[in-house]
Write a protein that holds these residues in place. Structure first.
Motif, PDB file in Angstrom:
ATOM      1  N   GLU A  33      -4.093  17.341 -56.394  1.00 19.69           N
ATOM      2  CA  GLU A  33      -2.749  17.872 -56.166  1.00 19.69           C
ATOM      3  C   GLU A  33      -2.300  18.740 -57.329  1.00 19.69           C
ATOM      4  O   GLU A  33      -2.721  18.528 -58.475  1.00 19.69           O
ATOM      5  N   VAL A  34      -1.459  19.701 -57.017  1.00 24.29           N
ATOM      6  CA  VAL A  34      -0.750  20.480 -58.029  1.00 24.29           C
ATOM      7  C   VAL A  34       0.729  20.171 -57.846  1.00 24.29           C
ATOM      8  O   VAL A  34       1.317  20.492 -56.811  1.00 24.29           O
ATOM      9  N   VAL A  35       1.332  19.509 -58.824  1.00 21.38           N
ATOM     10  CA  VAL A  35       2.707  19.028 -58.702  1.00 21.38           C
ATOM     11  C   VAL A  35       3.635  19.905 -59.537  1.00 21.38           C
ATOM     12  O   VAL A  35       3.353  20.186 -60.706  1.00 21.38           O
ATOM     13  N   THR A  36       4.725  20.349 -58.933  1.00 18.23           N
ATOM     14  CA  THR A  36       5.741  21.138 -59.636  1.00 18.23           C
ATOM     15  C   THR A  36       6.907  20.233 -59.988  1.00 18.23           C
ATOM     16  O   THR A  36       7.551  19.665 -59.107  1.00 18.23           O
ATOM     17  N   TRP A  37       7.171  20.087 -61.290  1.00 17.65           N
ATOM     18  CA  TRP A  37       8.308  19.272 -61.733  1.00 17.65           C
ATOM     19  C   TRP A  37       9.552  20.139 -61.897  1.00 17.65           C
ATOM     20  O   TRP A  37      10.627  19.815 -61.414  1.00 17.65           O
ATOM     21  N   THR A  38       9.399  21.229 -62.634  1.00 18.10           N
ATOM     22  CA  THR A  38      10.483  22.195 -62.815  1.00 18.10           C
ATOM     23  C   THR A  38       9.874  23.579 -62.672  1.00 18.10           C
ATOM     24  O   THR A  38       8.672  23.726 -62.427  1.00 18.10           O
ATOM     25  N   ARG A  39      10.679  24.613 -62.860  1.00 20.92           N
ATOM     26  CA  ARG A  39      10.187  25.976 -62.736  1.00 20.92           C
ATOM     27  C   ARG A  39       9.104  26.283 -63.769  1.00 20.92           C
ATOM     28  O   ARG A  39       8.256  27.139 -63.557  1.00 20.92           O
ATOM     29  N   ASN A  40       9.120  25.541 -64.884  1.00 23.41           N
ATOM     30  CA  ASN A  40       8.158  25.809 -65.956  1.00 23.41           C
ATOM     31  C   ASN A  40       7.259  24.611 -66.267  1.00 23.41           C
ATOM     32  O   ASN A  40       6.547  24.621 -67.266  1.00 23.41           O
ATOM     33  N   SER A  41       7.313  23.576 -65.447  1.00 21.83           N
ATOM     34  CA  SER A  41       6.546  22.364 -65.725  1.00 21.83           C
ATOM     35  C   SER A  41       5.705  21.976 -64.515  1.00 21.83           C
ATOM     36  O   SER A  41       6.237  21.736 -63.427  1.00 21.83           O
ATOM     37  N   PHE A  42       4.385  21.915 -64.715  1.00 20.89           N
ATOM     38  CA  PHE A  42       3.454  21.622 -63.629  1.00 20.89           C
ATOM     39  C   PHE A  42       2.424  20.598 -64.093  1.00 20.89           C
ATOM     40  O   PHE A  42       2.131  20.481 -65.287  1.00 20.89           O
TER      41      PHE A  42
END
Length: 351
Positions: free
Chosen positions: A313-322
């Motif tokens: 998986e590729v998880v997006t936490w915030t616009r700049n945090s993955f």
């Protein structure tokens, strides 16, 4: 003036240095992480919370010290610790109502239940919840307490992805209220998911980790390469190395590239991770990036190289945090930088 201020704090155990004197200030709306070993983290936490004394130095919370007024000092701190306990016979709603009462909070219980996403478990006993759901109960306590300064010990250790999303969302909300936060962790991925301000504390001192410089370093390296090579065209022929050497005790152990899950750089040492175990490697991260590229490895972050075949998986936490979540038994998660996210999308054919 910072909410948390650490001045010349140091700790020695007889003739052993746990950590030498260091200074730190954490101001309003600031989140700072300290990456350290278990012993260093535990010792620092005990000193801040009054469970142990420092060899030298002072800790201030809004200019108060624990020596001056223990009650006033500790009332300003909210803690999220690994050993926190719960009243397992109480339901979720009863537990949160208890927190609301002891802290005299005007925050509605139902609102907090919604924030930690336990609506469907409100009448369930806490002892019947999963470990991750129980950690959400601890998150809720901090919302009712509403302290000036919050300290987190390994906040996302062993929790599921949904709980981690909830935690990061709460951190952003707490930050907006003007609070200061300190994260103590041994997991670099955890530190990077929360903040770009990361320090390492060990027996050698207090070091700032250069996190923001990743993209600039790449540009500078490219410019330097052009300056050194002039206009000459350089053709690099990829070489396939069938084995990657590591050192275990006094033996050299060779691993096939497909066995490797990911590689992490720690204190200048490249560590190869295979099935949850780490092995020191004599090659630099740059060397490994070149050697492993033909096998589908990707430099996802300044400090990490990942085997893309192991990514689930590729998880997006915030616009700049993955984060990249792997397929191993531990479902390891490693950071993905913003620039590398764009590069990975291109590799996958995504816009």
């Amino acid at each position: 003036m910072g909410i948390l201020r650490i001045s010349e704090l140091e700790k020695h155990n007889e003739h052993t240095v746990v950590f030498p004197a260091f200074n730190l200030e954490v101001s309003e709306r600031e989140v700072v992480a300290i990456h350290a070993s278990t012993n260093v983290r535990t010792t620092l936490l005990n000193i801040i919370m009054g469970g142990a004394s420092a060899s030298n130095g002072v800790v201030y919370i809004n200019n108060e010290t624990i020596e001056k007024s223990r009650g006033t000092f500790l009332a300003k701190i909210g803690g999220f610790f690994l050993q926190d306990g719960l009243y397992e016979r109480l339901s979720v709603k009863e537990h949160l109502s208890f927190y609301q009462s002891i802290y005299g909070s005007t925050l509605a219980v139902d609102e907090v239940i919604r924030m930690v996403q336990l609506e469907g478990k409100r009448n369930q006993r806490v002892g019947k919840l999963s470990f991750s759901e129980q950690r959400r109960i601890h998150f809720s306590r901090l919302l009712f307490q509403n302290p000036d300064f919050l300290i987190f010990e390994e906040p996302d250790q062993n929790i599921d992805l949904e709980t981690k999303r909830i935690f990061l969302k709460l951190v952003r909300a707490i930050k907006e209220k003007g609070k200061a936060m300190l994260v103590l962790t041994g997991n670099m991925e955890s530190a990077l998911a929360i903040t770009d301000t990361v320090y390492r504390l060990d027996d050698k001192g207090f070091h700032t980790l250069d996190i923001r410089a990743e993209d600039n370093e790449k540009d500078l390296a490219e410019e330097k390469s052009k300056d050194e090579l002039g206009n000459d065209e350089v053709i690099v022929q990829p070489v396939r190395f069938e084995k990657i050497p590591t050192k275990v005790n006094e033996k050299i152990v060779l691993f096939d590239p497909p066995e490797i899950d990911y590689i992490e750089s720690s204190d200048g040492q490249s560590l190869i991770f295979i099935k949850g175990e780490s092995y020191p490697c004599m090659f630099t991260m740059t060397d490994l990036e070149i050697r492993l590229h033909p096998y589908g490895f990707f430099r996802c972050h300044r400090s990490y190289i990942v085997n893309l075949q192991k990514v689930r998986e590729v998880v997006t936490w915030t616009r700049n945090s993955f984060t990249l979540v792997l397929t191993d038994d531990k479902k390891s998660s490693i950071p993905l930088s913003k620039t590398k996210m764009a590069e990975l999308k291109g590799m996958l054919g995504l816009k």
